[in-house]
Design an enzyme around this catalytic site. Structure first.
Site, PDB file in Angstrom:
ATOM      1  N   HIS A   1      -5.158   2.118  12.741  1.00 11.03           N
ATOM      2  CA  HIS A   1      -5.651   2.392  11.401  1.00 11.03           C
ATOM      3  C   HIS A   1      -6.787   3.407  11.416  1.00 11.03           C
ATOM      4  O   HIS A   1      -6.939   4.181  10.466  1.00 11.03           O
ATOM      5  CB  HIS A   1      -6.109   1.124  10.683  1.00 11.03           C
TER       6      HIS A   1
ATOM      7  N   HIS B   1      -2.843   0.601  -3.806  1.00 13.62           N
ATOM      8  CA  HIS B   1      -2.460  -0.640  -3.126  1.00 13.62           C
ATOM      9  C   HIS B   1      -2.696  -1.828  -4.045  1.00 13.62           C
ATOM     10  O   HIS B   1      -3.406  -1.746  -5.043  1.00 13.62           O
ATOM     11  CB  HIS B   1      -3.173  -0.794  -1.773  1.00 13.62           C
TER      12      HIS B   1
ATOM     13  N   SER C   1       0.851  -1.183   0.000  1.00  8.75           N
ATOM     14  CA  SER C   1       0.000   0.000   0.000  1.00  8.75           C
ATOM     15  C   SER C   1       0.891   1.238   0.000  1.00  8.75           C
ATOM     16  O   SER C   1       1.649   1.467   0.953  1.00  8.75           O
ATOM     17  CB  SER C   1      -0.905  -0.002   1.237  1.00  8.75           C
TER      18      SER C   1
END
Length: 346
Positions: A290, A314, A210
């Protein structure tokens, strides 16, 4: 509005998407499109590892793998990145991509012996290869015009796709998910092959790369990214590196992409191995690290709107057991998939 799943891989779903058919995402995103005849790709990570000042053997090894890439049967695209791992070792990883399996197989047999078949003083080397069918793989890009990673070897990019900007979109973009829960298999095992350590990984192991590219940003946007977003991203990457095993992340590398001359570019990516797609999804959806990354990114994008120059992408793969190869020579025991192994087979 297109489906992220190419038409020739669409089948009757037995597992429903996470959104309704009339869903419209709030901003555009795109996926790589391979030629219909491409049914499998190869992602090969060839790493050099050392501690402290770069020894002469590291430079020699990096030049050697570059020569192998440029030789007969070499990859259609490769790039190189650097990071310092949790044990304080420098890792420089050359990542190569093929869309021709016979060409890769012919190239790989001798290249493997060169790379992990001989001990080099003061360095370790490793190979991590996936060769998934395209039904086990997905990509996503925030903009057109500059593909990265495996998308460089694709035929082109899609138009705007539907399956993004919601939790579950990653799974919905993987063609196999139309009918398969993509559940993980048994735990990985370690097998010794002389000095080489090989990891036999489980079915449906998950890989994500990513990335971020801020090379096009101008002064104010660059400052906003580097001051407000990147530190939060780094905090999350460090958590996965140091404490990811507890949530199903076997290993994480937060990599600085290197330019052709070996200097640091204005690109980075996180690359991690996960026990399952579900474990990756749980971290993305609910883990505090996250949630902070997502919040910082949304604040950034909402502040800049369509004028944002930051490029995001990603690639996610869920590989079958027979699509994986992991081999390590003279590397510390937390390197890559070695961190996942608890038992040693003689």
């Amino acid at each position: 509005m297109e489906s992220a799943i190419p038409a020739h891989l669409e089948i009757q779903r037995t597992r429903h998407k996470h959104v309704s058919d009339d869903y419209r995402p709030p901003y555009p995103s795109f996926v790589a499109r391979y030629k219909p005849g491409v049914n499998r790709v190869v992602m090969g990570y060839f790493g050099v590892q050392y501690r402290g000042t770069s020894p002469a053997a590291a430079a020699e090894a990096l030049a050697e793998i570059a020569r192998l890439f440029a030789g007969e049967g070499g990859p259609s695209h490769w790039d190189r990145a650097r990071y310092v791992d949790e044990a304080g070792y420098v890792n420089i990883v050359s990542v190569a991509y093929w869309d021709d399996i016979p060409r890769f197989d012919a190239w790989f047999m001798p290249a493997r012996e060169v790379w992990t078949g001989k001990t080099r003083q003061d360095i370790g080397t490793f190979i991590e290869v996936l060769r998934p069918t395209v039904a086990r793989h997905e990509t996503l890009f925030s903009s057109l015009g500059r593909p990265e990673g495996v998308a460089v070897i694709a035929e082109g990019m899609s138009g705007e796709v539907q399956e993004h900007a919601y939790w579950g979109g990653m799974r919905d973009r993987i063609p196999l998910s139309q009918t398969d829960p993509i559940s993980p298999g048994c735990d990985p095992e370690l097998v010794r092959d002389g000095a080489r350590m090989r990891v036999k990984a489980q079915d449906n192991l998950c890989l994500i790369r990513s990335g971020q590219d801020w090379s096009d940003t101008e002064a104010s946007e660059r400052k906003l990214y580097l001051d407000d977003v990147e530190p939060v991203l780094r905090e999350g990457m460090d958590f996965l590196r140091d404490g990811g095993l507890a949530i199903g992340c076997y290993a994480n590398r937060y990599m600085q992409v290197l330019s052709a001359d070996g200097s640091a570019s204005e690109k980075s990516y996180g690359q991690s191995w996960w026990k399952s797609l579900a474990a990756l999804e749980r971290w993305a959806e609910s883990h505090p690290t996250h949630v902070k990354i997502f919040g910082a990114a949304m604040k950034y994008l909402s502040t800049l709107g369509p004028s944002a120059k930051l490029r995001l992408y990603h690639e996610v793969t869920v590989a079958a057991a027979d699509e994986q190869f992991f081999e390590y020579l003279n590397c510390h025991p937390k390197t890559g998939m070695l961190a996942a192994v608890e038992t040693i087979a003689a």
